[in-house]
Design a protein around this motif. Structure first.
Motif, PDB file in Angstrom:
ATOM      1  N   GLN A   1       0.808  -1.206   0.000  1.00 33.15           N
ATOM      2  CA  GLN A   1       0.000   0.000   0.000  1.00 33.15           C
ATOM      3  C   GLN A   1       0.848   1.266   0.000  1.00 33.15           C
ATOM      4  O   GLN A   1       0.395   2.302  -0.480  1.00 33.15           O
ATOM      5  N   SER A   2       2.070   1.186   0.525  1.00 34.85           N
ATOM      6  CA  SER A   2       2.899   2.391   0.618  1.00 34.85           C
ATOM      7  C   SER A   2       4.356   2.021   0.851  1.00 34.85           C
ATOM      8  O   SER A   2       4.669   0.883   1.233  1.00 34.85           O
ATOM      9  N   GLN A   3       5.217   3.001   0.678  1.00 36.08           N
ATOM     10  CA  GLN A   3       6.632   2.811   1.000  1.00 36.08           C
ATOM     11  C   GLN A   3       6.807   2.577   2.491  1.00 36.08           C
ATOM     12  O   GLN A   3       7.653   1.789   2.910  1.00 36.08           O
ATOM     13  N   ALA A   4       6.002   3.241   3.301  1.00 34.21           N
ATOM     14  CA  ALA A   4       6.082   3.038   4.749  1.00 34.21           C
ATOM     15  C   ALA A   4       5.791   1.583   5.124  1.00 34.21           C
ATOM     16  O   ALA A   4       6.426   1.032   6.024  1.00 34.21           O
ATOM     17  N   ALA A   5       4.850   0.960   4.437  1.00 31.01           N
ATOM     18  CA  ALA A   5       4.537  -0.456   4.688  1.00 31.01           C
ATOM     19  C   ALA A   5       5.728  -1.340   4.323  1.00 31.01           C
ATOM     20  O   ALA A   5       6.048  -2.293   5.047  1.00 31.01           O
ATOM     21  N   ILE A   6       6.398  -1.031   3.216  1.00 36.27           N
ATOM     22  CA  ILE A   6       7.591  -1.791   2.816  1.00 36.27           C
ATOM     23  C   ILE A   6       8.680  -1.637   3.877  1.00 36.27           C
ATOM     24  O   ILE A   6       9.312  -2.624   4.275  1.00 36.27           O
ATOM     25  N   ASP A   7       8.892  -0.407   4.322  1.00 48.73           N
ATOM     26  CA  ASP A   7       9.932  -0.150   5.321  1.00 48.73           C
ATOM     27  C   ASP A   7       9.663  -0.906   6.617  1.00 48.73           C
ATOM     28  O   ASP A   7      10.575  -1.499   7.203  1.00 48.73           O
ATOM     29  N   ALA A   8       8.414  -0.914   7.062  1.00 50.23           N
ATOM     30  CA  ALA A   8       8.057  -1.640   8.291  1.00 50.23           C
ATOM     31  C   ALA A   8       8.190  -3.143   8.097  1.00 50.23           C
ATOM     32  O   ALA A   8       8.657  -3.858   8.996  1.00 50.23           O
ATOM     33  N   ALA A   9       7.797  -3.640   6.931  1.00 50.46           N
ATOM     34  CA  ALA A   9       7.911  -5.075   6.648  1.00 50.46           C
ATOM     35  C   ALA A   9       9.367  -5.510   6.626  1.00 50.46           C
ATOM     36  O   ALA A   9       9.701  -6.601   7.101  1.00 50.46           O
ATOM     37  N   LYS A  10      10.239  -4.670   6.093  1.00 55.01           N
ATOM     38  CA  LYS A  10      11.666  -4.995   6.056  1.00 55.01           C
ATOM     39  C   LYS A  10      12.199  -5.211   7.472  1.00 55.01           C
ATOM     40  O   LYS A  10      12.926  -6.170   7.728  1.00 55.01           O
ATOM     41  N   ILE A  11      11.798  -4.350   8.390  1.00 56.91           N
ATOM     42  CA  ILE A  11      12.232  -4.478   9.780  1.00 56.91           C
ATOM     43  C   ILE A  11      11.691  -5.774  10.392  1.00 56.91           C
ATOM     44  O   ILE A  11      12.418  -6.507  11.076  1.00 56.91           O
ATOM     45  N   ALA A  12      10.432  -6.087  10.126  1.00 53.71           N
ATOM     46  CA  ALA A  12       9.820  -7.314  10.656  1.00 53.71           C
ATOM     47  C   ALA A  12      10.504  -8.556  10.104  1.00 53.71           C
ATOM     48  O   ALA A  12      10.774  -9.512  10.845  1.00 53.71           O
ATOM     49  N   VAL A  13      10.790  -8.554   8.814  1.00 57.03           N
ATOM     50  CA  VAL A  13      11.464  -9.705   8.196  1.00 57.03           C
ATOM     51  C   VAL A  13      12.873  -9.862   8.776  1.00 57.03           C
ATOM     52  O   VAL A  13      13.289 -10.978   9.115  1.00 57.03           O
ATOM     53  N   GLN A  14      13.597  -8.764   8.890  1.00 53.24           N
ATOM     54  CA  GLN A  14      14.941  -8.838   9.458  1.00 53.24           C
ATOM     55  C   GLN A  14      14.918  -9.398  10.877  1.00 53.24           C
ATOM     56  O   GLN A  14      15.773 -10.206  11.247  1.00 53.24           O
ATOM     57  N   ALA A  15      13.929  -9.004  11.667  1.00 51.27           N
ATOM     58  CA  ALA A  15      13.815  -9.499  13.039  1.00 51.27           C
ATOM     59  C   ALA A  15      13.548 -11.002  13.065  1.00 51.27           C
ATOM     60  O   ALA A  15      14.165 -11.736  13.844  1.00 51.27           O
TER      61      ALA A  15
END
Length: 106
Positions: free
Chosen positions: A64-78
């Motif tokens: 839906q947005s770049q912000a969603a991608i950025d948050a997902a990246k953090i979740a995946v990395q964790a």
């Protein structure tokens, strides 16, 4: 939010034949994480079946947005860190080459 404002994460990979199964399993595991994230819309994991292109595995995730991608990246990395998985080390070990970028509809 209109689909025209969505962001598409497109990851293209050159995967050696002997690395296919291990790499694809990791991709599918990662996409299971992505599908649970806020702002995720849909995804595809594609394998080349013909043509001269060098990239034989392609993934597309619509957000839906770049912000969603950025948050997902953090979740995946964790989640990767928790499980001891290092994508960069795995890709280097398997000889996988990547071309990764975000795209928007014209």
């Amino acid at each position: 939010m209109s689909e025209a404002s969505h962001i598409y994460r497109v990851d293209k990979f050159i995967v050696p034949a002997d690395a296919r199964n291990e790499f694809l399993a990791r991709i599918l595991d990662t996409h299971q994480i992505l599908r649970r994230q806020p702002g995720f819309v849909q995804d595809s994991v594609l394998e080349q079946t013909s043509g001269p292109g060098q990239y034989n595995i392609v993934t597309i995730a619509q957000w839906q947005s770049q912000a969603a991608i950025d948050a997902a990246k953090i979740a995946v990395q964790a989640e990767h860190a928790q499980s001891g998985f290092n994508p960069q080390q795995t890709m280097a070990r398997l000889g996988v080459q990547a071309d990764i970028a975000n795209y928007a509809k014209l």
